[in-house]
Design an enzyme around this catalytic site. Structure first.
Site: not given
Length: 539
Positions: A214, A264
């Site tokens: 993330d 990401e």
């Protein structure tokens, strides 16, 4: 169990599976409610594994399922080694990983290196220890500016609007690029490195095949925490060079297990983006240029070309995604006047034509599944779910609250899945109302109703994945553009496969072919491809 299917054999035997995989994103809280308490859980996912196997996916990516106060949908992690009780237990997670693998489906977990929950043991110890303590060195605590320290230590912008600094009782401030409940970790501290490598080993030991990272471009910070100056290089907290040493170290851990990473990485600079995909760093990264691109042939072709070009020098496969748990659902976005996506443009009450959006979403599904590389499908996309309007008093997303109520937030794409028409809560769960309300008529999208309809979105996805799986020309490999009219995308893959997508305002003739493998909608009476329709052909 008999002989494995071709899909099972491929996922079990091919150590390069991730280069061509179809990966399904599971937002556990909204997928399926096994115990009827209104919250999705691992029991619900386990019960739906046959559905996912029939859909034909190669892997499941789970958004965080760890112990969390859920201030930001689980991206505020209190303990990576414990499953949140709302979702189940660690033993259930281990069973799920095993049972999915028995069906030829791998598991990818989500790691959030930038921050933890304010309920994490480290942060609670830091608050208790006070200024100047070793415990606070694991985070970014600073005295404030101003005569009495009443001003934040710097002027950085928050990812969730407002200031990224919160003051504690003893007068110091701590940094949180996201919500106050998500204090940023100090990646200059060796204990932070060690802990995350141990977390990776913990989950690889339990059989996961990969890790999604993330906000992968954010963890490293300029140690001086200087004020933000637009255009200054290097950026004080985005895409800093120190990150690459972190991911090289992580890669050595993953390689010992045969695990893979997907990052990401939101970066406009393609050359800097590609650095994360060097052979000793991340295996793949999400392609946000394609996700945010409007429904326009020239713009889409440009996004595809740029994506393939930035991956080529490092030999990494591209990834293609139309939607995820953070962005407006595809059928809603493609039915709007502005079909692009940007967080800054999200407002309440934006009109949409769902019939138009659905037609385009069907075509976009065939487009993305025909492109070289891996594909990610967010849960509910295969059902054609639209973005839901959430009553303002039921919105839980901190993006909404931190914006002062202007941003509708991300809950509209997180509404619990409809499984059974006519059942309580559309079959999501049996007893309690779901944690987010389902709109009226939600069960019209139910999976059981679509399964029996050959023209449904679910049937399209099932057929497309079966065709893709059975044709070696799809997945990773070369792409060659074919001549086409303005507004039409036409390209060839290996083994004589052709994909044509008509974004023009009129029906167009198909290129020469021997077979029509699949279309996103019916051809017209003259055998032409209507507007907002895609076709897979065999030449």
């Amino acid at each position: 169990m008999g002989q494995p299917s071709p899909a099972q054999k491929r996922t079990q035997d091919d150590d390069q599976w991730w280069r061509s995989a179809v990966i399904y994103q599971v937002y556990v809280r909204s997928f399926a409610d096994g115990d009827g308490d209104g919250t999705g859980d691992l029991a619900g996912v386990r019960a739906k594994l046959p559905y996912l196997a029939e859909l034909g996916v190669d892997a499941l990516w789970f958004t965080p399922w760890y112990l969390s106060p859920l201030a930001d949908g689980g991206y505020d992690v209190a303990d990576y080694r414990t499953i949140d009780p709302a979702f189940g237990t660690l033993a259930e997670a281990e069973k799920l990983i095993f049972e999915a693998r028995e069906l030829g489906i791998r598991t990818i977990v989500d790691i959030v290196p930038n921050h933890v929950s304010d309920q994490h043991a480290w942060f609670r110890a830091a608050l208790a220890a006070g200024p100047g303590s070793p415990e606070r060195e694991l985070f970014h605590f600073r005295p404030g500016r101003g005569e009495h320290g009443e001003l934040p230590p710097n002027d950085w912008p928050s990812q969730f609007a407002g200031t990224p600094w919160t003051r504690v009782e003893d007068g110091e401030w701590y940094l949180h690029l996201f919500a106050p409940e998500q204090p940023d970790l100090n990646w200059a501290h060796p204990a932070v490195h060690q802990e995350h490598e141990e977390i990776l080993r913990f989950w690889f030991d339990r059989g996961v095949a990969g890790v999604r990272i993330d906000s992968a471009a954010l963890p490293a910070k300029d140690p001086a925490l200087p004020d933000f100056v637009e255009g200054r290089d290097p950026h004080p907290f985005v895409d800093r060079d120190e990150l690459h040493d972190i991911y090289r170290s992580w890669r050595r851990v993953a390689d010992a297990y045969g695990g893979v990473f997907v990052g990401e990485v939101w970066l406009p600079d393609s050359e800097r983006f590609a650095r994360y995909l060097r052979p000793d760093e991340l295996h793949t990264a999400f392609n946000f240029n394609f996700l945010t691109c409007p429904w326009d042939a020239a713009r889409l072709r440009c996004a595809i070309d740029e994506t393939l070009a930035e991956h080529a020098p490092v030999g990494a496969p591209a990834t293609w995604v139309l939607c995820n748990h953070d962005v407006t659902r595809t059928v809603t976005r493609y039915g709007r006047e502005d079909t692009a996506f940007a967080f800054a443009t999200k407002v309440f009450g934006t009109p949409t034509d769902l019939d138009l959006g659905t037609r385009r979403a069907r075509a976009a599904a065939l487009l993305s599944l025909a492109l070289p590389g891996a594909v990610y499908i967010y849960q509910g996309e295969e059902l054609g779910l639209p973005e839901a309007d959430i009553p303002r008093d039921r919105i839980q997303d901190p993006m909404h609250h931190r914006s002062g109520g202007r941003d509708p937030g991300r809950d509209g794409c997180r509404v619990p899945m409809p499984w059974q028409g006519g059942a309580p809560y559309a079959g999501f769960g049996s007893r309690e109302e779901p944690w987010l309300p389902q709109p009226a008529g939600w069960d019209s999208y139910a999976a059981d109703r679509q399964a029996g309809d050959p023209d449904s979105m679910l049937s399209l996805y099932r057929t497309a994945l079966a065709v893709r799986r059975g044709r070696p020309g799809f997945g990773d490999g070369p792409l060659r553009w074919l001549p086409a009219e303005p507004g039409v995308l036409s390209f060839a893959r290996a083994d004589g496969l052709i994909c044509v997508v008509n974004l023009a305002g009129r029906a167009v003739a198909l290129p020469g072919h021997t077979d029509v493998l699949l279309t996103s909608g019916p051809l017209d009476d003259a055998g032409r491809l209507p507007r907002d329709t895609a076709a897979w052909l065999r030449a």
